[in-house]
Design a protein around this motif. Structure first.
Motif, PDB file in Angstrom:
ATOM      1  N   GLY A  13       0.842  -1.190   0.000  1.00  0.00           N
ATOM      2  CA  GLY A  13       0.000   0.000   0.000  1.00  0.00           C
ATOM      3  C   GLY A  13       0.873   1.234   0.000  1.00  0.00           C
ATOM      4  N   SER A  14       0.664   2.120   0.981  1.00  0.00           N
ATOM      5  CA  SER A  14       1.474   3.337   1.045  1.00  0.00           C
ATOM      6  C   SER A  14       2.750   3.126   1.863  1.00  0.00           C
ATOM      7  CB  SER A  14       0.652   4.458   1.685  1.00  0.00           C
ATOM      8  OG  SER A  14       0.287   4.086   2.997  1.00  0.00           O
ATOM      9  N   THR A  15       2.910   1.926   2.421  1.00  0.00           N
ATOM     10  CA  THR A  15       4.036   1.664   3.320  1.00  0.00           C
ATOM     11  C   THR A  15       5.233   1.120   2.553  1.00  0.00           C
ATOM     12  OG1 THR A  15       2.400   1.089   4.989  1.00  0.00           O
ATOM     13  CG2 THR A  15       4.668   0.496   5.465  1.00  0.00           C
ATOM     14  N   HIS A  16       6.383   1.746   2.782  1.00  0.00           N
ATOM     15  CA  HIS A  16       7.626   1.233   2.216  1.00  0.00           C
ATOM     16  C   HIS A  16       8.469   0.634   3.323  1.00  0.00           C
ATOM     17  CE1 HIS A  16       7.741   2.309  -2.037  1.00  0.00           C
ATOM     18  NE2 HIS A  16       6.936   3.300  -1.706  1.00  0.00           N
ATOM     19  N   ILE A  17       9.126  -0.493   3.010  1.00  0.00           N
ATOM     20  CA  ILE A  17       9.970  -1.171   3.983  1.00  0.00           C
ATOM     21  C   ILE A  17      11.334  -1.391   3.329  1.00  0.00           C
ATOM     22  CG2 ILE A  17      10.208  -3.203   5.467  1.00  0.00           C
ATOM     23  CD1 ILE A  17       6.956  -3.221   4.143  1.00  0.00           C
ATOM     24  N   CYS A  18      12.388  -1.102   4.087  1.00  0.00           N
ATOM     25  CA  CYS A  18      13.733  -1.300   3.569  1.00  0.00           C
ATOM     26  C   CYS A  18      14.555  -1.996   4.646  1.00  0.00           C
ATOM     27  CB  CYS A  18      14.342   0.057   3.208  1.00  0.00           C
ATOM     28  SG  CYS A  18      15.995  -0.061   2.566  1.00  0.00           S
ATOM     29  N   ALA A  19      15.171  -3.126   4.305  1.00  0.00           N
ATOM     30  CA  ALA A  19      15.974  -3.866   5.281  1.00  0.00           C
ATOM     31  C   ALA A  19      17.422  -3.903   4.809  1.00  0.00           C
ATOM     32  CB  ALA A  19      15.441  -5.289   5.436  1.00  0.00           C
ATOM     33  N   ASN A  20      18.331  -3.761   5.769  1.00  0.00           N
ATOM     34  CA  ASN A  20      19.745  -3.635   5.468  1.00  0.00           C
ATOM     35  C   ASN A  20      20.563  -4.284   6.580  1.00  0.00           C
ATOM     36  OD1 ASN A  20      21.468  -2.626   3.586  1.00  0.00           O
ATOM     37  ND2 ASN A  20      20.777  -0.505   3.845  1.00  0.00           N
ATOM     38  N   VAL A  21      21.789  -4.632   6.300  1.00  0.00           N
ATOM     39  CA  VAL A  21      22.694  -5.110   7.346  1.00  0.00           C
ATOM     40  C   VAL A  21      23.846  -4.119   7.438  1.00  0.00           C
ATOM     41  CG1 VAL A  21      24.257  -6.955   8.052  1.00  0.00           C
ATOM     42  CG2 VAL A  21      22.075  -7.515   6.987  1.00  0.00           C
ATOM     43  N   VAL A  22      24.082  -3.583   8.644  1.00  0.00           N
ATOM     44  CA  VAL A  22      25.167  -2.629   8.843  1.00  0.00           C
ATOM     45  C   VAL A  22      26.017  -3.108  10.018  1.00  0.00           C
ATOM     46  CG1 VAL A  22      25.770  -0.213   9.247  1.00  0.00           C
ATOM     47  CG2 VAL A  22      23.642  -0.749   8.085  1.00  0.00           C
ATOM     48  N   ASP A  23      27.267  -3.414   9.778  1.00  0.00           N
ATOM     49  CA  ASP A  23      28.219  -3.803  10.829  1.00  0.00           C
ATOM     50  C   ASP A  23      27.659  -4.883  11.761  1.00  0.00           C
ATOM     51  OD1 ASP A  23      29.996  -2.045   9.822  1.00  0.00           O
ATOM     52  OD2 ASP A  23      29.599  -0.459  11.280  1.00  0.00           O
ATOM     53  N   GLY A  24      27.023  -5.885  11.246  1.00  0.00           N
ATOM     54  CA  GLY A  24      26.503  -6.961  12.077  1.00  0.00           C
ATOM     55  C   GLY A  24      25.179  -6.651  12.752  1.00  0.00           C
ATOM     56  N   TYR A  25      24.553  -5.546  12.393  1.00  0.00           N
ATOM     57  CA  TYR A  25      23.232  -5.208  12.941  1.00  0.00           C
ATOM     58  C   TYR A  25      22.193  -5.276  11.828  1.00  0.00           C
ATOM     59  CZ  TYR A  25      25.298  -3.436  17.226  1.00  0.00           C
ATOM     60  OH  TYR A  25      25.951  -3.333  18.416  1.00  0.00           O
ATOM     61  N   GLN A  26      21.004  -5.735  12.225  1.00  0.00           N
ATOM     62  CA  GLN A  26      19.880  -5.686  11.305  1.00  0.00           C
ATOM     63  C   GLN A  26      19.232  -4.321  11.418  1.00  0.00           C
ATOM     64  OE1 GLN A  26      17.963  -8.596   9.371  1.00  0.00           O
ATOM     65  NE2 GLN A  26      17.780  -6.587   8.434  1.00  0.00           N
ATOM     66  N   VAL A  27      19.096  -3.642  10.305  1.00  0.00           N
ATOM     67  CA  VAL A  27      18.452  -2.327  10.278  1.00  0.00           C
ATOM     68  C   VAL A  27      17.234  -2.433   9.364  1.00  0.00           C
ATOM     69  CG1 VAL A  27      18.740   0.071   9.525  1.00  0.00           C
ATOM     70  CG2 VAL A  27      20.615  -1.089  10.696  1.00  0.00           C
ATOM     71  N   VAL A  28      16.051  -2.112   9.918  1.00  0.00           N
ATOM     72  CA  VAL A  28      14.822  -2.157   9.122  1.00  0.00           C
ATOM     73  C   VAL A  28      14.120  -0.806   9.256  1.00  0.00           C
ATOM     74  CG1 VAL A  28      12.603  -3.308   8.744  1.00  0.00           C
ATOM     75  CG2 VAL A  28      14.562  -4.648   9.508  1.00  0.00           C
ATOM     76  N   VAL A  29      13.700  -0.244   8.138  1.00  0.00           N
ATOM     77  CA  VAL A  29      13.012   1.052   8.155  1.00  0.00           C
ATOM     78  C   VAL A  29      11.626   0.869   7.538  1.00  0.00           C
ATOM     79  CG1 VAL A  29      13.143   3.472   7.485  1.00  0.00           C
ATOM     80  CG2 VAL A  29      15.241   2.189   7.888  1.00  0.00           C
ATOM     81  N   VAL A  30      10.596   1.354   8.243  1.00  0.00           N
ATOM     82  CA  VAL A  30       9.212   1.207   7.786  1.00  0.00           C
ATOM     83  C   VAL A  30       8.518   2.559   7.870  1.00  0.00           C
ATOM     84  CG1 VAL A  30       7.018  -0.005   8.138  1.00  0.00           C
ATOM     85  CG2 VAL A  30       9.145  -1.132   8.785  1.00  0.00           C
ATOM     86  N   GLY A  31       7.807   2.954   6.834  1.00  0.00           N
ATOM     87  CA  GLY A  31       7.077   4.212   6.925  1.00  0.00           C
ATOM     88  C   GLY A  31       6.145   4.455   5.758  1.00  0.00           C
ATOM     89  N   GLU A  32       5.144   5.311   5.991  1.00  0.00           N
ATOM     90  CA  GLU A  32       4.218   5.702   4.926  1.00  0.00           C
ATOM     91  C   GLU A  32       4.838   6.888   4.199  1.00  0.00           C
ATOM     92  OE1 GLU A  32       2.946   4.924   8.104  1.00  0.00           O
ATOM     93  OE2 GLU A  32       2.606   2.959   7.231  1.00  0.00           O
ATOM     94  N   VAL A  33       5.974   6.639   3.610  1.00  0.00           N
ATOM     95  CA  VAL A  33       6.768   7.673   2.932  1.00  0.00           C
ATOM     96  C   VAL A  33       7.347   7.054   1.652  1.00  0.00           C
ATOM     97  CG1 VAL A  33       7.402   8.953   5.017  1.00  0.00           C
ATOM     98  CG2 VAL A  33       8.787   7.015   4.302  1.00  0.00           C
ATOM     99  N   PRO A  34       7.870   7.894   0.732  1.00  0.00           N
ATOM    100  CA  PRO A  34       8.435   7.326  -0.503  1.00  0.00           C
ATOM    101  C   PRO A  34       9.621   6.393  -0.227  1.00  0.00           C
ATOM    102  CG  PRO A  34       8.057   9.681  -0.754  1.00  0.00           C
ATOM    103  CD  PRO A  34       7.843   9.365   0.689  1.00  0.00           C
TER     104      PRO A  34
END
Lengths: 158, 321
Positions: free
Chosen positions: B279-300
């Motif tokens: 829908g309007s939600t974008h999700i981006c998952a990444n690995v940085v220096d052994g950490y899981q980073v996930v970003v979720v938002g109703e943004v581009p």
């Protein structure tokens, strides 16, 4: 300086400015060696090395003259084996060290591979929806109207 | 003579424009009206292929805001809020799970009363007057100044100032999300006997375990946020199926919000990577220096991607702060 020397031999260097090279080639060991090598290389490239064809023949002739020996080192090795137990020989230890080193490196590679297998094989979220994060975002972020739309599957694990 | 009439007409028109010359005032009025008026109605929320109807009753009882939202589609769900305390009753098969939350800007109180943060990132423009839920509404367009946020179109009741409808639009003017009243009426009663959940005596009521925020570890630096976004909250949450609590940082530009999740990757688990849109939600998952980073938002997509890249970790062990 060697580059200038090479250029001089190939007639690509002003000879009137080459006094320093010629003096150096006469005195300096390294430059003298280079001077001779470059000349040899140039001669070889021009096919001007006369003994080249006769070399093979001379080596073969020398081999013909050598007396034939069957298992020449066997007697010496036997004597050494009788004198020392196997584990006291330096050869045993060097082989043992090599084996240990190979095993150690292999183990390290094996271990690091088992860790990397997970790291290098991430889950693609396009195929596997991270619902737990979406739920958490919708639950705690302000202004989230999607608060009302939580799927049954989103709330199931709670 | 006709010239004089034209001049008179222009002067009248300019007066009218002066009365409504600032669309920000219309938006601010929606923020106050939603919190101060007594109303009930039904609104519909649609995001992607999902749609829900919600019955709302709101009253300002001596300065205290009381709201009851009943989700009418799908899983039975009641949301009762008193001020910024929110209690949610989730009816499941044999039990009702009670969740407690704090401080949400729920519809129709979507806008904060202070719009300064929004003014930096959006331009507000008047649109036409349209009918929504049988009432006249002034349209206000919120046009983003850059590509890090979506646009909003807002319908504000011309009489009461209440937010009647709001849509989220992409840069190509596609509708991503919409929420709006289909029916609305003002309440004259001071009675608050409606402010209680429907109790089902056959079910057991279970309190959801609240996530304890004992300590907050942060050994990360978020260096390059998209313009206009500020950190507004940082909590530790227990995510179902995870043995360690997850850090959730919330960023907002005043109306759009983005969650950033940070957790150490536990050995033997596969990290998540990639990008997805629901829908309007974008999700981006990444690995940085052994950490899981996930970003979720109703943004581009660009915004979640930039926030996920903005995280870097200081070279030190996790230290309790």
């Amino acid at each position: 300086m060697k580059e200038q020397l090479s250029a001089l031999i190939d007639d690509e260097f002003e000879i009137s400015n080459a006094d320093h090279l010629l003096i150096a080639a006469k005195s300096n060991g390294e430059l003298k060696q280079a001077w001779m090598s470059y000349h040899l290389i140039r001669d070889a490239m021009r096919g001007n090395i006369p003994q080249c064809g006769q070399m093979t023949g001379r080596v073969m002739a020398a081999l013909e003259d050598e007396p034939t020996q069957i298992a020449p080192a066997a007697a010496i090795i036997n004597a050494a084996m009788v004198k020392k137990p196997v584990y006291k020989t330096s050869r045993f230890w060097s082989v043992a060290a090599s084996v240990a080193a190979v095993m150690f490196v292999g183990l390290m590679l094996f271990q690091s591979r088992s860790i990397d297998e997970n790291a290098l094989n991430p889950i693609e979220i396009a195929d596997n929806m991270p619902t737990e994060y979406i739920t958490a975002h919708q639950t705690y972020a302000p202004n989230s109207a999607s608060y009302y739309v939580q799927d049954a599957s989103f709330t199931e694990p709670r | 003579m006709s010239k004089w009439m034209l001049a008179c007409g222009l002067w009248c028109a300019s007066l009218n424009v002066q009365a409504l010359d600032d669309p920000w005032i219309v938006l601010q009025k929606t923020a106050f009206a939603a919190r101060e008026l007594n109303y009930q109605g039904i609104f519909v929320y649609q995001n992607g292929n999902q749609m829900r109807s919600v019955q709302i009753t709101h009253m300002n009882h001596g300065g205290h805001e009381l709201t009851r939202n009943i989700v009418m589609d799908g899983q039975p769900r009641e949301v009762l809020s008193q001020g910024s305390d929110i209690v949610i009753y989730n009816a499941q098969n044999d039990k009702v799970v009670i969740e407690k939350r704090r401080g949400q800007n729920l519809f129709p109180a979507m806008f904060p009363t202070n719009l300064d943060a929004l003014k930096a990132s959006y331009e507000a423009k008047f649109g036409v007057v349209e009918r929504v839920a049988g009432r006249d509404a002034q349209v206000v367009e919120l046009v983003p100044n850059d590509s890090f946020r979506y646009g909003y179109r807002v319908w504000a009741d011309t009489e009461f100032g209440l937010l009647l409808k709001m849509i989220l639009t992409s840069s190509s003017n596609e509708i991503l999300e919409q929420i709006g009243f289909t029916q609305l009426s003002m309440m004259n009663t001071r009675d608050i006997d409606w402010f209680q959940p429907k109790i089902d005596a056959s079910k057991s009521y279970v309190m959801e375990d609240a996530a304890e925020v004992n300590h907050v570890t942060d050994n990360w630096v978020i260096a390059n946020l998209p313009p206009g976004y500020r950190k507004i909250d940082h909590i530790m949450i227990a995510v179902p199926g995870k043995s360690v609590p997850v850090n959730q940082l919330i960023f907002s530009d005043g109306i759009a919000s983005v969650s950033l999740f940070i957790e150490p990757i536990i050995k033997g688990t596969r990290p998540k990577m990639g990008h997805k849109q629901v829908g309007s939600t974008h999700i981006c998952a990444n690995v940085v220096d052994g950490y899981q980073v996930v970003v979720v938002g109703e943004v581009p997509a660009e915004t979640v991607r930039q926030i996920s890249r903005a995280v870097s970790f200081r070279k030190q062990a996790l230290v309790d702060k």
